[in-house]
Motif scaffolding. Structure first.
Motif, short mmCIF file in Angstrom:
data_model
loop_
_atom_site.label_atom_id
_atom_site.label_comp_id
_atom_site.label_asym_id
_atom_site.label_seq_id
_atom_site.Cartn_x
_atom_site.Cartn_y
_atom_site.Cartn_z
N ARG A 1 2.11 17.16 55.46
CA ARG A 1 1.19 18.26 55.76
C ARG A 1 1.76 19.60 55.32
NH1 ARG A 1 0.92 21.77 59.91
NH2 ARG A 1 2.58 20.67 61.05
N ARG A 2 3.10 19.74 55.37
CA ARG A 2 3.71 21.04 55.04
C ARG A 2 3.84 21.26 53.54
NH1 ARG A 2 6.19 19.92 60.11
NH2 ARG A 2 7.72 18.50 59.19
N LEU A 3 3.55 20.27 52.72
CA LEU A 3 3.59 20.46 51.28
C LEU A 3 2.31 21.15 50.80
CD1 LEU A 3 5.07 17.10 49.95
CD2 LEU A 3 6.24 19.28 50.29
N ALA B 1 -6.80 12.09 52.87
CA ALA B 1 -6.74 11.22 54.04
C ALA B 1 -6.20 11.96 55.25
CB ALA B 1 -5.89 9.98 53.74
N LEU B 2 -5.17 12.77 55.04
CA LEU B 2 -4.60 13.53 56.15
C LEU B 2 -5.61 14.56 56.66
CD1 LEU B 2 -2.14 13.97 57.92
CD2 LEU B 2 -1.25 15.58 56.21
N ALA B 3 -6.35 15.19 55.75
CA ALA B 3 -7.36 16.17 56.17
C ALA B 3 -8.47 15.50 56.97
CB ALA B 3 -7.92 16.88 54.94
N ARG B 4 -8.87 14.29 56.59
CA ARG B 4 -9.88 13.58 57.36
C ARG B 4 -9.37 13.24 58.75
NH1 ARG B 4 -11.22 8.69 55.89
NH2 ARG B 4 -9.72 8.34 54.22
N ALA B 5 -8.13 12.82 58.84
CA ALA B 5 -7.56 12.48 60.15
C ALA B 5 -7.45 13.70 61.05
CB ALA B 5 -6.19 11.83 59.97
N ARG B 6 -7.19 14.88 60.48
CA ARG B 6 -7.03 16.10 61.27
C ARG B 6 -8.37 16.80 61.52
NH1 ARG B 6 -2.12 18.35 61.77
NH2 ARG B 6 -2.98 20.46 61.60
N ALA C 1 7.36 8.64 48.85
CA ALA C 1 8.69 8.24 49.32
C ALA C 1 9.77 8.73 48.36
CB ALA C 1 8.75 6.72 49.47
N GLY C 2 9.48 8.74 47.06
CA GLY C 2 10.44 9.27 46.09
C GLY C 2 10.69 10.75 46.26
N LEU C 3 9.71 11.46 46.84
CA LEU C 3 9.90 12.90 47.12
C LEU C 3 10.69 13.12 48.40
CD1 LEU C 3 6.32 14.24 46.24
CD2 LEU C 3 8.39 14.39 44.85
N GLY C 4 11.07 12.06 49.08
CA GLY C 4 11.85 12.19 50.31
C GLY C 4 11.02 12.34 51.55
N LEU C 5 9.71 12.07 51.48
CA LEU C 5 8.83 12.23 52.64
C LEU C 5 8.87 10.97 53.49
CD1 LEU C 5 5.72 13.88 50.93
CD2 LEU C 5 7.70 14.99 51.95
N ARG C 6 8.89 11.16 54.80
CA ARG C 6 8.94 10.03 55.73
C ARG C 6 7.83 10.09 56.78
NH1 ARG C 6 11.48 8.80 52.16
NH2 ARG C 6 13.64 8.05 52.02
N THR C 7 7.32 11.27 57.10
CA THR C 7 6.33 11.42 58.16
C THR C 7 5.11 12.17 57.65
OG1 THR C 7 7.22 13.51 58.99
CG2 THR C 7 8.15 11.47 59.91
N LEU C 8 4.03 12.08 58.41
CA LEU C 8 2.81 12.80 58.06
C LEU C 8 2.99 14.30 58.19
CD1 LEU C 8 0.12 10.55 59.84
CD2 LEU C 8 0.81 10.53 57.44
N GLY C 9 3.84 14.73 59.12
CA GLY C 9 4.10 16.16 59.27
C GLY C 9 4.76 16.74 58.03
N GLU C 10 5.70 16.00 57.44
CA GLU C 10 6.33 16.48 56.20
C GLU C 10 5.33 16.56 55.06
OE1 GLU C 10 10.70 14.48 57.24
OE2 GLU C 10 9.43 13.66 55.66
#
Length: 505
Positions: A210-212, A228-233, A199-208
């Motif tokens: 993923r693009r990092l 965790a995101l890789a497991r979900a995808r 959140a301190g990096l300004g991220l709000r969604t999973l898509g944001e």
């Protein structure tokens, strides 16, 4: 693979409110004394999650405060997982508030994802639960879609096709991008410090997220979020332990307020009957007995055992028998919990129906009537006669409960002889020996022999020396002076007296 998630965000409240039609003002408290969840009646008065208990009571003095019970929640989740076995044999528990079903092999059986979801919602309502559903090719994605209240991924591929090159698979992955970052806390995939960092990096969604670049996340200690995101995808394996249904049914339900009314208790018990019927359905089994335990707080519970007459897995049958017993029962105190136990399932009889209906329906109706009489009058007041392998007439039968299996010498001989179609009927007796009267006296009555005319030869019964009640008798078919057909015998022991033992019709 295709996963369907059953998410119960209000499980901590529903374990207390599922047993009533309309929940009273009730709030569940966390260990720190704050409101976790509130019933509809409490919410209407302004009670909200996060409030302190004192503030909630100030708004609604009649509010009932109930500490959270994780053990009861875990039992309810296991009950739902057991019930869901009627839809899929591959079930996994997710954290403390979700059940995951792998349904790819069951789609054709139930007619597709939409039909399964509809049946799940209807069945959960019968159990007294409301849930959010989500569907995706990975278990974590299904859970996230359910929590975000996103539409189930009806465009998900119903096969195990290669997800990265599948166009439909790209659709469900795209549905994850707008989901909030807070979902990463599910199943403790990320701790609060990692979420605060993102959140301190300004991220709000999973898509944001993923693009990092993964390397940059790893340098900042946020590699758990990337995994965790890789497991979900579906980019990393996500193995899940399978849930195993218990070998016996033992589940309970708590009431939000003590209750004494029979109809209210029956309504709560029906929730458990629906669960029991699904457990039996998944095991292709039935029960002929079950127990209900009514809790009375600190007082000893009231335990009732119910006999069904014949094995069944029909929840309507269960409810009908319990209604008969509750109509006659006087409980010693108000009931605050109900527990249902069924410990001895038996194989269900897969009786096929013909063009003109079920030929065994009459037998089922008779068994149901017998079970209702037992429930209303008590098992000791409804009995049947059971034959015993003993030549002594007074010992050749016994009283037994109708639900007990008959143990007769004839049944044993028939079973050893094979199917009925291969057995030949025994010829009728050539003499009067072997005939038995339907009316047998409780005890033989002394008679005067000249008043009786003997018909046919004697039948000697000499047995019982091994159990201390020996008999030595010659039985005759006879007719008395009033032309009544009787069964008499002469005792071969001194002094050799005559007795009448029964009468024919």
């Amino acid at each position: 693979m295709l996963w369907l998630a059953i998410l119960l965000p209000a499980l901590s409240l529903q374990v207390f409110t599922r047993g009533v039609r309309a929940a009273p003002p009730l709030a569940v408290l966390s260990p720190r004394g704050r409101v976790l969840a509130a019933s509809a009646a409490a919410s209407a008065a302004g009670i909200e999650p996060g409030q302190r208990a004192a503030s909630a009571l100030a708004l609604l003095p009649e509010l009932r405060l109930q500490p959270r019970e994780p053990a009861r929640e875990a039992e309810a989740l296991a009950e739902i997982a057991t019930w869901a076995g009627r839809f899929s044999p591959r079930i996994s528990l997710s954290a403390a508030d979700a059940v995951l079903l792998e349904i790819s092999s069951c789609l054709r059986l139930f007619g597709g994802t939409a039909q399964i979801e509809s049946a799940l919602r209807e069945g959960l309502a019968e159990l007294g639960f409301t849930a959010l559903l989500g569907c995706a090719p990975t278990p974590l994605a299904a859970r996230w879609l359910a929590r975000a209240a996103a539409p189930s991924a009806l465009s998900c591929p119903p096969t195990d096709a290669a997800l990265p090159t599948d166009a439909a698979g790209q659709d469900w992955r795209a549905a994850l991008d707008p989901l909030p970052l807070e979902l990463l806390s599910d199943e403790d995939a990320c701790d609060a410090a990692t979420l605060e960092l993102l959140a301190g990096l300004g991220l709000r969604t999973l898509g944001e997220l993923r693009r990092l670049p993964p390397a940059g996340l790893a340098r900042r200690g946020a590699q758990a979020a990337a995994r965790a995101l890789a497991r979900a995808r579906g980019e990393l394996a996500d193995p899940r332990p399978w849930f195993e249904a218990p070998l016996r049914f033992h589940h309970g339900i708590a009431l939000p307020a003590p209750e004494l009314h029979a109809e209210a208790l029956l309504f709560a018990a029906r929730r458990l009957f629906a669960s029991l019927a699904a457990w039996l359905d998944a095991r292709h089994a039935a029960v002929d007995r079950f127990r209900l335990r009514f809790g009375h707080g600190s007082r000893p519970p009231t335990e009732l055992e119910f006999a069904l007459g014949r094995p069944s897995r029909d929840e309507g049958h269960f409810a009908l028998i319990v209604r008969e017993r509750l109509a006659m029962l006087e409980l010693s105190a108000e009931v605050d919990s109900i527990t249902l136990c069924a410990e001895s399932p038996v194989a269900a009889d897969p009786r096929a129906r013909d063009l003109f209906g079920d030929p065994a329906q009459a037998g089922e109706d008779a068994a149901l009537l017998l079970a209702r009489l037992q429930a209303r009058l008590g098992e000791e007041c409804v009995q049947r006669l059971d034959l015993r392998a003993d030549h002594r007439p007074e010992a050749a039968w016994r009283n037994t409960v109708p639900s007990a299996q008959a143990t007769t010498a004839r049944a044993g001989r028939d079973a050893a002889a094979g199917p009925a179609s291969t057995r030949t009927a025994s010829p009728p007796p050539r003499t009067t020996a072997g005939l038995r009267p339907l009316w047998l006296l409780p005890a033989p009555r002394p008679i005067s022999a000249p008043r009786y005319t003997l018909l046919g030869a004697a039948e000697r019964i000499e047995t019982g020396w091994w159990d201390g009640m020996p008999v030595r008798r010659d039985y005759y078919l006879a007719r008395d002076a009033d032309n009544v057909l009787c069964w008499i015998f002469e005792s071969l022991d001194a002094p050799g007296q005559w007795f009448v033992h029964g009468y024919f019709g």
